[in-house]
Design a protein around this motif. Structure first.
Motif, mmCIF file in Angstrom:
data_model
loop_
_atom_site.group_PDB
_atom_site.id
_atom_site.type_symbol
_atom_site.label_atom_id
_atom_site.label_comp_id
_atom_site.label_asym_id
_atom_site.label_seq_id
_atom_site.Cartn_x
_atom_site.Cartn_y
_atom_site.Cartn_z
ATOM 1 N N VAL A 50 1.453 -1.172 0.153
ATOM 2 C CA VAL A 50 0.238 0.211 -0.288
ATOM 3 C C VAL A 50 1.327 1.406 0.149
ATOM 4 O O VAL A 50 0.806 2.259 -1.009
ATOM 5 C CB VAL A 50 -0.878 -0.194 1.374
ATOM 6 C CG1 VAL A 50 -1.761 1.454 1.281
ATOM 7 C CG2 VAL A 50 -2.225 -0.981 0.965
ATOM 8 N N VAL A 51 1.808 1.613 1.055
ATOM 9 C CA VAL A 51 3.284 2.149 0.903
ATOM 10 C C VAL A 51 3.529 2.846 -0.220
ATOM 11 O O VAL A 51 3.491 3.722 -1.041
ATOM 12 C CB VAL A 51 3.812 2.729 2.455
ATOM 13 C CG1 VAL A 51 4.574 3.332 2.127
ATOM 14 C CG2 VAL A 51 2.587 2.108 3.506
ATOM 15 N N THR A 52 3.843 1.725 -1.215
ATOM 16 C CA THR A 52 5.263 1.687 -2.197
ATOM 17 C C THR A 52 4.153 2.352 -3.175
ATOM 18 O O THR A 52 4.488 2.908 -3.903
ATOM 19 C CB THR A 52 6.336 0.482 -2.502
ATOM 20 O OG1 THR A 52 4.712 -0.840 -2.832
ATOM 21 C CG2 THR A 52 6.853 0.051 -1.625
ATOM 22 N N ASN A 53 3.003 1.513 -3.537
ATOM 23 C CA ASN A 53 2.080 1.894 -3.724
ATOM 24 C C ASN A 53 1.458 3.381 -3.861
ATOM 25 O O ASN A 53 1.320 4.316 -5.132
ATOM 26 C CB ASN A 53 1.200 1.051 -4.724
ATOM 27 C CG ASN A 53 1.786 -0.521 -5.981
ATOM 28 O OD1 ASN A 53 1.369 -0.232 -6.296
ATOM 29 N ND2 ASN A 53 2.125 -1.212 -4.366
ATOM 30 N N ALA A 69 -6.861 8.282 -4.217
ATOM 31 C CA ALA A 69 -7.056 7.806 -4.655
ATOM 32 C C ALA A 69 -6.685 6.351 -3.125
ATOM 33 O O ALA A 69 -7.678 6.106 -2.742
ATOM 34 C CB ALA A 69 -6.332 7.183 -5.198
ATOM 35 N N LEU A 70 -5.959 6.556 -2.200
ATOM 36 C CA LEU A 70 -6.499 5.708 -0.877
ATOM 37 C C LEU A 70 -7.283 6.226 0.039
ATOM 38 O O LEU A 70 -7.775 5.609 0.077
ATOM 39 C CB LEU A 70 -4.678 6.068 -0.352
ATOM 40 C CG LEU A 70 -4.346 4.942 0.817
ATOM 41 C CD1 LEU A 70 -4.084 4.317 0.999
ATOM 42 C CD2 LEU A 70 -3.583 6.071 1.695
ATOM 43 N N GLY A 71 -7.396 8.216 0.223
ATOM 44 C CA GLY A 71 -8.070 8.426 1.246
ATOM 45 C C GLY A 71 -10.593 7.711 0.236
ATOM 46 O O GLY A 71 -10.316 7.198 1.210
ATOM 47 N N VAL A 72 -9.903 7.978 -0.877
ATOM 48 C CA VAL A 72 -11.563 7.225 -0.995
ATOM 49 C C VAL A 72 -11.703 5.598 -1.439
ATOM 50 O O VAL A 72 -12.777 5.434 -0.802
ATOM 51 C CB VAL A 72 -11.465 7.101 -3.380
ATOM 52 C CG1 VAL A 72 -12.434 6.777 -3.249
ATOM 53 C CG2 VAL A 72 -11.479 8.676 -3.374
ATOM 54 N N ALA A 73 -10.481 4.755 -1.257
ATOM 55 C CA ALA A 73 -10.742 3.794 -1.031
ATOM 56 C C ALA A 73 -10.744 3.349 -0.104
ATOM 57 O O ALA A 73 -11.469 2.253 0.948
ATOM 58 C CB ALA A 73 -9.900 3.133 -1.403
ATOM 59 N N ALA A 74 -9.977 3.845 1.318
ATOM 60 C CA ALA A 74 -10.323 3.963 2.111
ATOM 61 C C ALA A 74 -11.890 4.066 2.852
ATOM 62 O O ALA A 74 -12.677 3.355 3.546
ATOM 63 C CB ALA A 74 -9.434 4.413 3.597
ATOM 64 N N ALA A 94 -7.998 9.065 -8.634
ATOM 65 C CA ALA A 94 -7.124 9.427 -9.301
ATOM 66 C C ALA A 94 -6.949 9.967 -10.503
ATOM 67 O O ALA A 94 -6.195 10.997 -10.717
ATOM 68 C CB ALA A 94 -6.059 8.496 -9.265
ATOM 69 N N ALA A 95 -7.902 9.563 -11.606
ATOM 70 C CA ALA A 95 -7.705 10.416 -12.444
ATOM 71 C C ALA A 95 -8.648 11.448 -12.690
ATOM 72 O O ALA A 95 -8.109 12.311 -12.850
ATOM 73 C CB ALA A 95 -8.679 9.695 -13.423
ATOM 74 N N ILE A 96 -9.565 11.867 -11.501
ATOM 75 C CA ILE A 96 -10.360 13.135 -11.714
ATOM 76 C C ILE A 96 -9.205 14.144 -10.700
ATOM 77 O O ILE A 96 -9.144 14.856 -11.463
ATOM 78 C CB ILE A 96 -11.682 12.852 -10.912
ATOM 79 C CG1 ILE A 96 -12.783 11.846 -11.615
ATOM 80 C CG2 ILE A 96 -12.257 14.015 -10.776
ATOM 81 C CD1 ILE A 96 -14.095 11.881 -10.668
ATOM 82 N N THR A 97 -8.750 13.827 -10.560
ATOM 83 C CA THR A 97 -8.119 14.059 -9.404
ATOM 84 C C THR A 97 -6.648 15.252 -10.350
ATOM 85 O O THR A 97 -6.117 16.116 -10.357
ATOM 86 C CB THR A 97 -7.069 14.126 -8.361
ATOM 87 O OG1 THR A 97 -7.436 13.183 -7.678
ATOM 88 C CG2 THR A 97 -6.060 14.536 -7.622
ATOM 89 N N VAL B 166 -3.572 1.485 -5.656
ATOM 90 C CA VAL B 166 -3.346 1.751 -4.658
ATOM 91 C C VAL B 166 -4.844 1.065 -3.520
ATOM 92 O O VAL B 166 -4.752 0.076 -3.200
ATOM 93 C CB VAL B 166 -3.190 3.170 -4.122
ATOM 94 C CG1 VAL B 166 -3.825 3.474 -2.578
ATOM 95 C CG2 VAL B 166 -2.119 3.355 -4.392
ATOM 96 N N ALA B 167 -5.816 1.259 -3.975
ATOM 97 C CA ALA B 167 -6.946 0.711 -3.955
ATOM 98 C C ALA B 167 -7.274 -0.528 -3.536
ATOM 99 O O ALA B 167 -7.702 -1.297 -2.208
ATOM 100 C CB ALA B 167 -7.807 0.642 -4.848
#
Lengths: 103, 232
Positions: A50-53, A69-74, A94-97, B166-167
Motif C-alpha cells: 500500500v505504502v510503495t504504491n 485514491a487511497l483516501g477514497v478507497a479507505a 486518481a483520474a479526476i484529481t 493503491v485501492a
C-alpha cells in the motif's frame, strides 16, 4: 535473468507452497508460531505494498493523486463497498484529481 | 455429490464468491499490462501462480521499478499463507491421488474460507471445489479481459490505474485488520517501507517490511489468541 524466468520461478514457488500444505505433516505447519508468522507476514507485506504504491516514485517519496485514491478507497472500504467497486473508485479518484490538475 | 448441487448452500456460496472474486481479475489484468508485463506474462501469472495477493505483489514491485528477483521474492513471501491453508484443507478433505495436486493449485483465500465455513464434510468438499474451480475459471477469463482492455487504454496514469493499484492493495489488507495487533503491524511495516524507500533500490523496501514482519512475529507483543483469530 529475464522477467519470464522470474515469473516462472515465482509460479513454481507459489505451487510448491500450496502443495507443501498437503504433503507436510500437520504438526509442523499447524504450530502456533507458523500460523502467527503467516498472519504477520501477510499483513506486513500488504501494508508495505500500500505504502510503495501510494507514495513511492522511484527512490523518492511523493504526494500525488494516488493519495486521493487511497483516501477514497479507505472511505469505500469503511462503508463496506465490494472489492471491485473500491478498485474502480480508486482509479476514478486518481483520474479526476489529475484532470483537475494535481498529481 | 451431484445429486442436488444447486440446493447446496456451499455450492451457492462458492458460486457467489467465484463471481465476486473472478470479476476483479479485470483489475489484475489491466494493472499487469500497465506495469509493463505482456499479455502472455499476465495470463501466465493468473494460470500458474493463481494467488491474487502474490500476483498483485509481483506486478506492484515491477511497476515500482523493482527487479524481477525482488518481485518473485515478494510474491513468494505473500504466498506463505497458502501452505497453512493447504494443511487445514488437507485435514478436512484428505484428497487422494491426482486430486491432491489439483486441490493444491486451487487452494487460495477464497476456497479455504468457503470450505472451512461448512461443518458438514460433504458441504466442505463441495464448497472448496466450487469456490476453487469457479474462481480459477473466472479469474483467468477476467484477467484476459482486463489485459486486453488495459493495453488499449493508452496512458495508464490518465485513467488512474495507479490509483486502482493503491485501492486494490488497501482492499486486500483491509479485511485482515480486525485485531489491534494487525493494525499495529500494518503501521510499523508501512512506516519501515516509507523510511527505507529513499535509501535502497526500488522493490527492496517491501523486503525490509518482510524482515520487520518476521522479527515482529518472533518477538512482537502478540498474544497467541490474536494470531489465531486472523485465520480464515
Amino acid at each position: 535473468m529475464t522477467v519470464w524466468a522470474w515469473i516462472l520461478l515465482a509460479c513454481v514457488a507459489a505451487y510448491a507452497l500450496k502443495l507443501s500444505g498437503y504433503l507436510v505433516p500437520d504438526r509442523v505447519l499447524q504450530q502456533p508460531a507458523m500460523t502467527r508468522l503467516t498472519m504477520v507476514l501477510t499483513v506486513g507485506l500488504l501494508a508495505a505494498l500500500v505504502v510503495t504504491n501510494t507514495f513511492a516514485h522511484g527512490q523518492g517519496l511523493v504526494l500525488d493523486a494516488r493519495l486521493v485514491a487511497l483516501g477514497v478507497a479507505a472511505l469505500a472500504l469503511w462503508v463496506r463497498a465490494p472489492f471491485l467497486l473500491v478498485v474502480v473508485l480508486g482509479a476514478l479518484a486518481a483520474a479526476i484529481t489529475r484532470l483537475l490538475g494535481w498529481g | 455429490m451431484l445429486a442436488s448441487p444447486l440446493t447446496s448452500p456451499a455450492v451457492r456460496l462458492g458460486l457467489s464468491v467465484s463471481a465476486a472474486t473472478g470479476l476483479y481479475g479485470i483489475s489484475f489484468g489491466a494493472l499487469s499490462v500497465a506495469s509493463g508485463l505482456s499479455l502472455l506474462q499476465t495470463c501466465a501469472l493468473s494460470v500458474l501462480m493463481f494467488t491474487g495477493g502474490s500476483q498483485f505483489a509481483f506486478i506492484g514491485t515491477i511497476a515500482g521499478g523493482g527487479a524481477g528477483g525482488t518481485a518473485a521474492l515478494a510474491a513468494t513471501l505473500l504466498g506463505v499463507r497458502n501452505a497453512v491453508y493447504g494443511v487445514s484443507m488437507n485435514a478436512l478433505l484428505r484428497p487422494r491421488g491426482w486430486r491432491r495436486y489439483v486441490a493444491a493449485q486451487v487452494t487460495i483465500d477464497e476456497s479455504t474460507a468457503v470450505g472451512s465455513s461448512r461443518s458438514d464434510p460433504g458441504e466442505t468438499r463441495r464448497g472448496f471445489w466450487t469456490a476453487g474451480v469457479g474462481v480459477f475459471v473466472l479469474w483467468n477469463a477476467f484477467t484476459l479481459v482486463g489485459a486486453l482492455i488495459g493495453s488499449s487504454l493508452g496512458d495508464p496514469r490518465a485513467w488512474g490505474l495507479d490509483g486502482a493499484a493503491v485501492a486494490a492493495f488497501l482492499g486486500l489488507l483491509w479485511p485482515r485488520l480486525r485485531t489491534r495487533e494487525a493494525g499495529s503491524i500494518a503501521v510499523v511495516c508501512g512506516l519501515a517501507t516509507a523510511v527505507a524507500t529513499p535509501f535502497v533500490p526500488a522493490g527492496i523496501p517491501i523486503l525490509v517490511a518482510a524482515v520487520v514482519a518476521v522479527l515482529w512475529s518472533l518477538w512482537g507483543p502478540g498474544r497467541p489468541r490474536g494470531a489465531k483469530e486472523e485465520r480464515r
